[in-house]
Design an enzyme around this catalytic site. Sequence first.
Site, mmCIF file in Angstrom:
data_model
loop_
_atom_site.group_PDB
_atom_site.id
_atom_site.type_symbol
_atom_site.label_atom_id
_atom_site.label_comp_id
_atom_site.label_asym_id
_atom_site.label_seq_id
_atom_site.Cartn_x
_atom_site.Cartn_y
_atom_site.Cartn_z
ATOM 1 N N ALA A 41 -26.106 -7.865 -33.569
ATOM 2 C CA ALA A 41 -27.308 -7.512 -32.095
ATOM 3 C C ALA A 41 -28.402 -8.736 -31.449
ATOM 4 O O ALA A 41 -28.322 -8.199 -30.434
ATOM 5 C CB ALA A 41 -27.974 -6.355 -32.954
ATOM 6 N N ASP A 237 -30.069 -17.393 -32.846
ATOM 7 C CA ASP A 237 -29.440 -16.514 -32.039
ATOM 8 C C ASP A 237 -29.596 -15.944 -31.157
ATOM 9 O O ASP A 237 -29.205 -15.812 -29.165
ATOM 10 C CB ASP A 237 -29.597 -15.076 -33.364
HETATM 11 O O1 RIB Z 1 -30.679 -14.746 -38.173
HETATM 12 C C1 RIB Z 1 -31.407 -13.720 -38.482
HETATM 13 C C2 RIB Z 1 -30.556 -12.105 -38.803
HETATM 14 O O2 RIB Z 1 -30.051 -12.726 -39.605
HETATM 15 C C3 RIB Z 1 -31.708 -10.879 -39.118
HETATM 16 O O3 RIB Z 1 -31.785 -10.038 -37.912
HETATM 17 C C4 RIB Z 1 -31.195 -10.339 -40.054
HETATM 18 O O4 RIB Z 1 -30.559 -9.564 -39.843
HETATM 19 C C5 RIB Z 1 -29.658 -11.175 -41.010
HETATM 20 O O5 RIB Z 1 -28.673 -11.294 -40.179
#
Ligand code: RIB
Length: 290
Positions: A41, A237
């Site tokens: 997400a 991310d």
């Molecule tokens: O990379 C960070 C994410 O790792 C967090 O948002 C948590 O949900 C895990 O998936």
Amino acid sequence: MTVWNLGSINLDHVYRVPHLPAPGETLAAEALTSGLGGKGANQSIAAARAGARVAHIGRIGADGGPAGAALAEAGVDVTHVTRSAQATGHAIILVDAAGENSIVIHPGANRDQQTAAIDAALSGAAPGDTLLLQNETDAQVAAAGIARAAGLRVVYSAAPFDADAARAVMPHVDLLALNTVEATALAAALGTAAGALPVAELLITRGSDGAWYRGPNGTVAVPGVPVTPVDTTGAGDTFLGWFAGRRDVGDDVETALREAAAAAALQVTRPGAAAAIPTRAAVHRFVGTK
Ligand code: RIB
């Protein structure tokens, strides 16, 4: 073009702690907040904020309505986010005074992907589109195979790191993204040097030290953008999603890397994961102050 993302969707429960607890230690948290997270997400939102058209493929439980709504509000197409009998994935995240974190995830619905649904979703993809994958869902190899056969570019983040999972999906991967710890571990598992990992494109993120990329036209390194971190959750991310999004809309590698580094730096100055991912306008303002 479209960035498709077979990605995890988590509810993040973030506990602010004075320090990360030692084994056997009990700590009282100073604050608790909850919000959308999950490496998938987070990457979808970063790619969308970077300006790409993004379609998320994933699974949530009956409790996942707010998570799906938050993804949609961020401009991500959630047509292919479906309901599982499992609970929505969640993460317990500890963040210390320096912004460092420690994370435990419960995969739940993220590990209940249906290959037929992935196939149906990607039947709407076009050659040249991108598929993002991380290691918080199942069906990664099946999805990568379907995507490759349809002419998509497959981008894999080997996080959370598992050498066997990375090894299984790598033959289908165009761009492999790792942080330095993951790159060292995967190189050791495969008996090679980190820079020589056998993929067409390799991206190694180095936290505050920037990033290094190797592709068909050579290597590119970009420096980090100095900031005082508040919460580093989701920084990787943000970097990868932003980079993939900018590449999808046509940026060259160096331009995309520099903007991704700025987006990730700004993201760590804010608390939370998905909620901390900046808009592109904010990234441009931030770059203007540097
Ligand atoms: O990379 C960070 C994410 O790792 C967090 O948002 C948590 O949900 C895990 O998936």
